[in-house]
Structures are given as structure tokens and as C-alpha cells.
Design a protein around this motif. Structure first.
Motif, PDB file in Angstrom:
ATOM      1  N   PHE A 152      59.128   0.904  41.617  1.00  0.00           N
ATOM      2  CA  PHE A 152      57.816   1.578  41.304  1.00  0.00           C
ATOM      3  C   PHE A 152      57.275   2.368  42.383  1.00  0.00           C
ATOM      4  N   ARG A 153      57.452   1.855  43.566  1.00  0.00           N
ATOM      5  CA  ARG A 153      57.018   2.400  44.895  1.00  0.00           C
ATOM      6  C   ARG A 153      57.816   3.988  44.810  1.00  0.00           C
ATOM      7  N   ARG A 154      59.025   3.801  44.613  1.00  0.00           N
ATOM      8  CA  ARG A 154      59.960   4.993  44.997  1.00  0.00           C
ATOM      9  C   ARG A 154      59.544   5.870  43.583  1.00  0.00           C
ATOM     10  N   LEU A 155      59.619   5.514  42.350  1.00  0.00           N
ATOM     11  CA  LEU A 155      59.106   6.371  41.296  1.00  0.00           C
ATOM     12  C   LEU A 155      57.609   7.011  41.826  1.00  0.00           C
ATOM     13  N   GLU A 156      56.845   6.173  42.134  1.00  0.00           N
ATOM     14  CA  GLU A 156      55.590   6.879  42.489  1.00  0.00           C
ATOM     15  C   GLU A 156      55.620   7.686  43.613  1.00  0.00           C
ATOM     16  N   ASP A 157      56.447   7.610  44.668  1.00  0.00           N
ATOM     17  CA  ASP A 157      56.418   8.660  45.571  1.00  0.00           C
ATOM     18  C   ASP A 157      57.256   9.748  45.159  1.00  0.00           C
ATOM     19  N   MET A 158      58.145   9.471  44.126  1.00  0.00           N
ATOM     20  CA  MET A 158      59.044  10.737  43.624  1.00  0.00           C
ATOM     21  C   MET A 158      58.106  11.547  42.665  1.00  0.00           C
ATOM     22  N   GLU A 159      57.096  10.823  42.180  1.00  0.00           N
ATOM     23  CA  GLU A 159      56.297  11.750  41.084  1.00  0.00           C
ATOM     24  C   GLU A 159      55.252  12.389  42.107  1.00  0.00           C
ATOM     25  N   LEU A 160      54.760  11.527  43.301  1.00  0.00           N
ATOM     26  CA  LEU A 160      54.060  12.404  44.220  1.00  0.00           C
ATOM     27  C   LEU A 160      54.847  13.502  44.785  1.00  0.00           C
ATOM     28  N   GLU A 161      55.952  13.450  45.307  1.00  0.00           N
ATOM     29  CA  GLU A 161      56.763  14.399  45.723  1.00  0.00           C
ATOM     30  C   GLU A 161      56.777  15.430  44.726  1.00  0.00           C
ATOM     31  N   ARG A 162      57.066  15.166  43.447  1.00  0.00           N
ATOM     32  CA  ARG A 162      57.423  16.305  42.304  1.00  0.00           C
ATOM     33  C   ARG A 162      55.923  16.789  42.062  1.00  0.00           C
ATOM     34  N   LEU A 163      54.772  16.251  42.321  1.00  0.00           N
ATOM     35  CA  LEU A 163      53.472  16.852  42.049  1.00  0.00           C
ATOM     36  C   LEU A 163      53.129  17.767  43.175  1.00  0.00           C
ATOM     37  N   ARG A 164      53.601  17.242  44.624  1.00  0.00           N
ATOM     38  CA  ARG A 164      53.349  18.249  45.682  1.00  0.00           C
ATOM     39  C   ARG A 164      54.342  19.483  45.493  1.00  0.00           C
ATOM     40  N   ARG A 165      55.637  19.186  45.160  1.00  0.00           N
ATOM     41  CA  ARG A 165      56.475  20.461  44.915  1.00  0.00           C
ATOM     42  C   ARG A 165      55.694  21.292  44.084  1.00  0.00           C
ATOM     43  N   LEU A 166      55.511  20.780  42.722  1.00  0.00           N
ATOM     44  CA  LEU A 166      54.859  21.474  41.578  1.00  0.00           C
ATOM     45  C   LEU A 166      53.729  22.258  41.999  1.00  0.00           C
ATOM     46  N   ARG A 167      52.694  21.637  42.788  1.00  0.00           N
ATOM     47  CA  ARG A 167      51.629  22.335  43.412  1.00  0.00           C
ATOM     48  C   ARG A 167      51.742  23.355  44.492  1.00  0.00           C
ATOM     49  N   GLU A 168      53.107  22.985  45.216  1.00  0.00           N
ATOM     50  CA  GLU A 168      53.223  24.217  46.300  1.00  0.00           C
ATOM     51  C   GLU A 168      54.136  25.400  45.295  1.00  0.00           C
ATOM     52  N   ARG A 169      54.675  24.941  44.494  1.00  0.00           N
ATOM     53  CA  ARG A 169      55.322  26.127  43.880  1.00  0.00           C
ATOM     54  C   ARG A 169      54.291  26.904  43.111  1.00  0.00           C
ATOM     55  N   SER A 170      53.293  26.083  42.439  1.00  0.00           N
ATOM     56  CA  SER A 170      52.144  26.737  41.713  1.00  0.00           C
ATOM     57  C   SER A 170      51.360  27.815  42.565  1.00  0.00           C
ATOM     58  N   ALA A 171      50.973  27.033  43.639  1.00  0.00           N
ATOM     59  CA  ALA A 171      50.307  27.804  44.685  1.00  0.00           C
ATOM     60  C   ALA A 171      51.098  29.052  45.242  1.00  0.00           C
ATOM     61  N   THR A 172      52.340  28.849  45.287  1.00  0.00           N
ATOM     62  CA  THR A 172      53.140  30.098  45.834  1.00  0.00           C
ATOM     63  C   THR A 172      53.205  31.170  44.630  1.00  0.00           C
ATOM     64  N   GLN A 173      53.319  30.690  43.479  1.00  0.00           N
ATOM     65  CA  GLN A 173      53.498  31.489  42.255  1.00  0.00           C
ATOM     66  C   GLN A 173      51.916  32.319  42.300  1.00  0.00           C
ATOM     67  N   CYS A 174      51.044  31.457  42.196  1.00  0.00           N
ATOM     68  CA  CYS A 174      49.581  31.960  42.370  1.00  0.00           C
ATOM     69  C   CYS A 174      49.255  33.279  43.470  1.00  0.00           C
ATOM     70  N   GLN A 175      49.709  32.652  44.704  1.00  0.00           N
ATOM     71  CA  GLN A 175      49.452  33.723  45.529  1.00  0.00           C
ATOM     72  C   GLN A 175      50.405  34.964  45.471  1.00  0.00           C
ATOM     73  N   LYS A 176      51.598  34.587  45.075  1.00  0.00           N
ATOM     74  CA  LYS A 176      52.296  35.930  44.734  1.00  0.00           C
ATOM     75  C   LYS A 176      51.983  36.786  43.756  1.00  0.00           C
ATOM     76  N   ILE A 177      51.184  36.085  42.395  1.00  0.00           N
ATOM     77  CA  ILE A 177      50.683  36.910  41.593  1.00  0.00           C
ATOM     78  C   ILE A 177      49.430  37.714  42.226  1.00  0.00           C
ATOM     79  N   TRP A 178      48.466  36.817  42.945  1.00  0.00           N
ATOM     80  CA  TRP A 178      47.439  37.442  43.543  1.00  0.00           C
ATOM     81  C   TRP A 178      47.603  38.673  44.518  1.00  0.00           C
ATOM     82  N   ARG A 179      48.692  38.287  45.486  1.00  0.00           N
ATOM     83  CA  ARG A 179      49.019  39.240  46.067  1.00  0.00           C
ATOM     84  C   ARG A 179      49.491  40.539  45.274  1.00  0.00           C
ATOM     85  N   GLY A 180      50.729  40.320  44.330  1.00  0.00           N
ATOM     86  CA  GLY A 180      50.893  41.632  43.591  1.00  0.00           C
ATOM     87  C   GLY A 180      49.813  42.305  43.093  1.00  0.00           C
ATOM     88  N   HIS A 181      48.938  41.485  42.227  1.00  0.00           N
ATOM     89  CA  HIS A 181      47.595  42.268  41.874  1.00  0.00           C
ATOM     90  C   HIS A 181      46.977  42.862  42.754  1.00  0.00           C
TER      91      HIS A 181
END
Length: 291
Positions: A96-125
């Protein structure tokens, strides 16, 4: 015989039982036999009791061994079960700890990709808006420059058209030319007459400038008058026609050019030579007459 005696004395019993009872009543009751029998009986009883005690002890030992083995096996099974469930619980917690860590890591990567995508879209705009703003500014500046240039050209054209005296086409030695007469100068003292001759064959314009004094001499020769003349008199049609009559076409290296004849203006003495020379680096060609 003893069997017959036993059957006679004890007719109701079997032979073996009758013999036993006969021997017990006759032989065993004897003192020495009785003593021996009792000793044998005691030994037999002791042996039987010893065997019974030994069997009891063995049974008790076997029972205790079995009980202790069962208890030991039960305790081992319980300890094994406890260890198994403890390890399973630990592994479940780790999972459960590993699953929680994996979920947190997935959320972190998702947030990082989302932030990168948002920054890319914002910079493009932002870059697109900046580019459009700069392009609009450039277009605006170009339009302003074009408007300013058109205004200047229009003013220049208006000044030029206002300064144009006349414009006409004329055939000159087999070539059609367009002659434009205009007045240049900011004041009457600095005024000049500019004659532009456009030759369509070579698509070139030849300019001839006449200062006021030179124009006075030409006007006097054309009108055959002497004395100072005004601009109104010098710009008469017959004077302008006389100036156009002095134009000539010559060929240099097979290319026609327009020249203005100054004959009868600066002639002094006898003409001794004529020569066509290149006067400057801009390609100006002059006809030199030597008197």
C-alpha cells in the motif's frame, strides 16, 4: 489317572478346569508347594505389576510426548501462522505504501506534464500574441511610412505638376520623344528652366537645365530681340518650340542619345574641330566643338 480323578470329583466342569481345581485342592495346599506357589505368584504378580507400571509409565510418556508434540506443533503452527500473517501484513503495508508512493509519483508526473503543457500553451499563446502585436506594429509603421511617403510623393508630384509649364510629344529624327518643360527654383533670382526629354526606345530621360541668363540668350536669338526679357516672355510657345528645335539624336555604340545643340550661342571664331567625349563617371556624353 488325574484326568479321571478330576472328572469324578468335578463332573460338571471341563477337563482343564477340573484339573486346575484338583491340583489347587490337593497339590497347592501342601506347605512346600504352597510356599513355592505363593513365591511364584508373588514374582508373577510383581512382574505383572512391574509390566503394568512400565506400561503405564510408557503410556504416560507417550501421552506426554504426544501432548507436548501436539502442543509444540500447535505452537509452531501458531508461530508460523503469526509470522506468516505478520509478514503478509508487513508486505500489504509495504504494498500500500508503494502503491501510494506510485500514485503520488504518478500525480507528480501528471502535474509536471500538465504544468509543462500549460506553460507551453501559454508561451505559444504569448509568443503568438506578441508576434501579432509586433506584426501589427510593423504593419502600422509600414502603413504610416507608406502614407508619409505617398504624402511626400504627392506633394512632390503636386509641386512638380505645378512647376510643369507644358508637356508634349514630338518626332525627332525618326524617334518619338516626350518633352516636359518645368520651372525650378525657390525664388525668381534662382529660377531655372528644366527640359526633360524621355526617349522610349532606350527608356531613358535626358535632362537639360537652362539658367536665366542662358535662357535670355536663347530667347533673344529665337525672338531676334535684344534687351532683358521677363519670364513671361521667355516662356512663350515660340521660345519653347525654338528650344525643342535644338534637340538632336546621335548614336553612341549603337545606342541613341539626345543632345542639345548650343550652336550660335558660344561660337567665337572659326570651327576647327568636333569631338564626342565622356564627361563624368555617370556616363554623361558631350559634343565638344573647338573654335
Amino acid at each position: 489317572q488325574l484326568e479321571d480323578v478330576a472328572l469324578v470329583q468335578h463332573p460338571r466342569l471341563e477337563l482343564r478346569a477340573a484339573l486346575k481345581k484338583l491340583l489347587w485342592n490337593t497339590v497347592v495346599m501342601l506347605p512346600h508347594v504352597n510356599e513355592r506357589v505363593w513365591s511364584e505368584a508373588k514374582a508373577l504378580a510383581i512382574s505383572v505389576e512391574a509390566r503394568r507400571n512400565c506400561a503405564q509409565i510408557r503410556l504416560a510418556a507417550i501421552f506426554r510426548k504426544t501432548k507436548h508434540c501436539a502442543r509444540y506443533c500447535q505452537m509452531v503452527a501458531a508461530a508460523t501462522c503469526i509470522a506468516k500473517y505478520a509478514r503478509m501484513r508487513i508486505q500489504v503495508v509495504r504494498k500500500f505504501r508503494r502503491l501510494e508512493d506510485m500514485e503520488l509519483e504518478r500525480l507528480r508526473r501528471l502535474r509536471e506534464r500538465s504544468a509543462t503543457q500549460c506553460q507551453k500553451i501559454w508561451r505559444g499563446h504569448f509568443c503568438q500574441v506578441s508576434y501579432r502585436w509586433r506584426l501589427a506594429q510593423i504593419v502600422k509603421c509600414q502603413r504610416e511610412k507608406s502614407a508619409e511617403l505617398r504624402r511626400k510623393l504627392k506633394a512632390k508630384r503636386e509641386r512638380r505638376d505645378a512647376s510643369i509649364i507644358c508637356r508634349f510629344a514630338r518626332s525627332l529624327q525618326g524617334h518619338q520623344v516626350v518633352v516636359t518643360m518645368c520651372r525650378h527654383g525657390v525664388s525668381d533670382s534662382d529660377s531655372r528652366l528644366l527640359m526633360r526629354v524621355y526617349l522610349p526606345v532606350v527608356q531613358r530621360t535626358f535632362d537639360f537645365c537652362f539658367p536665366e541668363q542662358t535662357l535670355q540668350l536663347y530667347s533673344q536669338q529665337i525672338l531676334e530681340r535684344e534687351g532683358c526679357m521677363s519670364w513671361k516672355e521667355m516662356l512663350k510657345p515660340e521660345v519653347l518650340k525654338g528650344l525643342v528645335d535644338r534637340l538632336m539624336i546621335r548614336r553612341v555604340n549603337g545606342v541613341p542619345i539626345v543632345i542639345f545643340s548650343k550652336r550660335n550661342l558660344a561660337e567665337k571664331g572659326r570651327l576647327i574641330a568636333k569631338k564626342l567625349i565622356r564627361g563624368d563617371d555617370n556616363g554623361g556624353i558631350y559634343l565638344l566643338s573647338i573654335y
